[in-house]
Write a protein that holds these residues in place. Structure first.
Motif, PDB file in Angstrom:
ATOM      1  N   SER A 127       0.826  -1.199   0.000  1.00 50.64           N
ATOM      2  CA  SER A 127       0.000   0.000   0.000  1.00 50.64           C
ATOM      3  C   SER A 127       0.860   1.249   0.000  1.00 50.64           C
ATOM      4  O   SER A 127       1.771   1.392   0.819  1.00 50.64           O
ATOM      5  CB  SER A 127      -0.921   0.001   1.229  1.00 50.64           C
ATOM      6  N   SER A 128       0.593   2.166  -0.916  1.00 43.79           N
ATOM      7  CA  SER A 128       1.326   3.434  -0.959  1.00 43.79           C
ATOM      8  C   SER A 128       1.096   4.238   0.319  1.00 43.79           C
ATOM      9  O   SER A 128       2.008   4.888   0.831  1.00 43.79           O
ATOM     10  CB  SER A 128       0.882   4.261  -2.167  1.00 43.79           C
ATOM     11  N   SER A 129      -0.127   4.182   0.840  1.00 44.09           N
ATOM     12  CA  SER A 129      -0.454   4.932   2.056  1.00 44.09           C
ATOM     13  C   SER A 129       0.400   4.471   3.227  1.00 44.09           C
ATOM     14  O   SER A 129       0.960   5.280   3.968  1.00 44.09           O
ATOM     15  CB  SER A 129      -1.939   4.759   2.390  1.00 44.09           C
ATOM     16  N   GLU A 130       0.512   3.147   3.398  1.00 43.57           N
ATOM     17  CA  GLU A 130       1.305   2.603   4.503  1.00 43.57           C
ATOM     18  C   GLU A 130       2.784   2.934   4.334  1.00 43.57           C
ATOM     19  O   GLU A 130       3.477   3.269   5.301  1.00 43.57           O
ATOM     20  CB  GLU A 130       1.105   1.089   4.586  1.00 43.57           C
ATOM     21  N   GLN A 131       3.273   2.862   3.085  1.00 44.76           N
ATOM     22  CA  GLN A 131       4.678   3.177   2.842  1.00 44.76           C
ATOM     23  C   GLN A 131       4.965   4.650   3.131  1.00 44.76           C
ATOM     24  O   GLN A 131       5.992   4.973   3.748  1.00 44.76           O
ATOM     25  CB  GLN A 131       5.039   2.850   1.396  1.00 44.76           C
TER      26      GLN A 131
END
Length: 260
Positions: A127-131
């Motif tokens: 997930s881009s958000s988590e990264q």
């Protein structure tokens, strides 16, 4: 070196492959817009590039599609590198510093998309958000890291502001071979909508820094979901979703008519 770069841009097959990168970008923006509208209606999803990749890989033949996406973005990234070095093949003017910066910045972006597509093709996509939240949390541990957050936020706000300016002023018309009313409408709405989303991302990075909450720095998904928390949030998110989808349609226009 410049002669070798020119040989690359003179290859018609490579140009076609690079234009496929615009098509892939269009599909991704359509998916992000669709996911944003779906979120506005109370359903789940991640309205960013990783969410779009996840949608693609969940379909039959999705892994093969991701390999195609990776190659298309790589070709577009290399094309932008060459453009930054020697200019557009369709223009004889000398390449300005600003043109080089824009071309090289886009090359970095497309290389990043290609890498992300590669990770999803290998089944290791994240997930881009988590990264983004994880990187922000680590950056907050040092003064240099906090400065880096400010710089990143400034880049997003600056690029977003430029997108809005380009859309409202219709400067994008110069990028096309023979623009008409449809292209003008799609570009005006699309560039403005994407610009506002990018500005939102930058603002969230600043908010994350001042509140010491890295969870706020979740990229486009976070920026769009923040809209839903505002007054008339559902309507705002639906409008934003349609705007981003329209930018996707404009990407198809670039695939066909962009000066390269």
């Amino acid at each position: 070196m410049n002669a070798q770069a020119s040989d690359i841009v003179q290859n018609p097959w490579f140009e076609r492959l690079a234009r496929c990168g615009h098509i892939v970008s269009g599909v991704l923006h359509l998916l992000i817009g669709y996911i944003a509208i779906r979120i506005a209606l109370g359903k789940g999803g991640s309205a960013d590039q990783s969410g779009a990749f996840r949608e693609l890989t969940s379909k039959t033949g999705g892994t093969l599609v991701m390999w195609v996406v990776m190659v298309a973005f790589l070709a577009l990234a290399v094309w932008r590198l060459v453009e930054g070095a020697v200019g557009k093949r369709s223009e004889s003017k000398e390449v300005s510093v600003m043109d080089r910066v824009k071309a090289f910045s886009l090359a970095v972006l497309y290389f990043a998309f290609a890498w992300s597509a590669f990770t999803f093709a290998k089944g290791a996509g994240k997930s881009s958000s988590e990264q983004n939240a994880g990187l922000t949390a680590r950056a907050m541990e040092s003064g240099i890291g906090k400065l880096a957050i400010v710089v990143v936020a400034g880049v997003f706000i600056g690029v977003g502001g430029y997108h809005c300016y380009k859309g409202i002023s219709k400067k994008f018309m110069k990028d096309l071979k023979s623009p008409g009313t449809v292209e003008e409408t799609l570009g005006t709405i699309g560039y403005t909508a994407k610009g506002l989303a990018l500005i939102g991302i930058g603002v969230l990075f600043i908010a994350a820094l001042f509140t010491e909450d890295p969870g706020k720095a979740t990229g486009m998904d976070g920026a769009l979901k923040t809209l839903r928390e505002q007054a008339f949030g559902t309507i705002l998110l639906v409008v934003a979703g349609f705007g981003i989808a329209i930018y996707g349609l404009y990407s198809f226009v670039m695939a066909k008519s962009a000066k390269m």
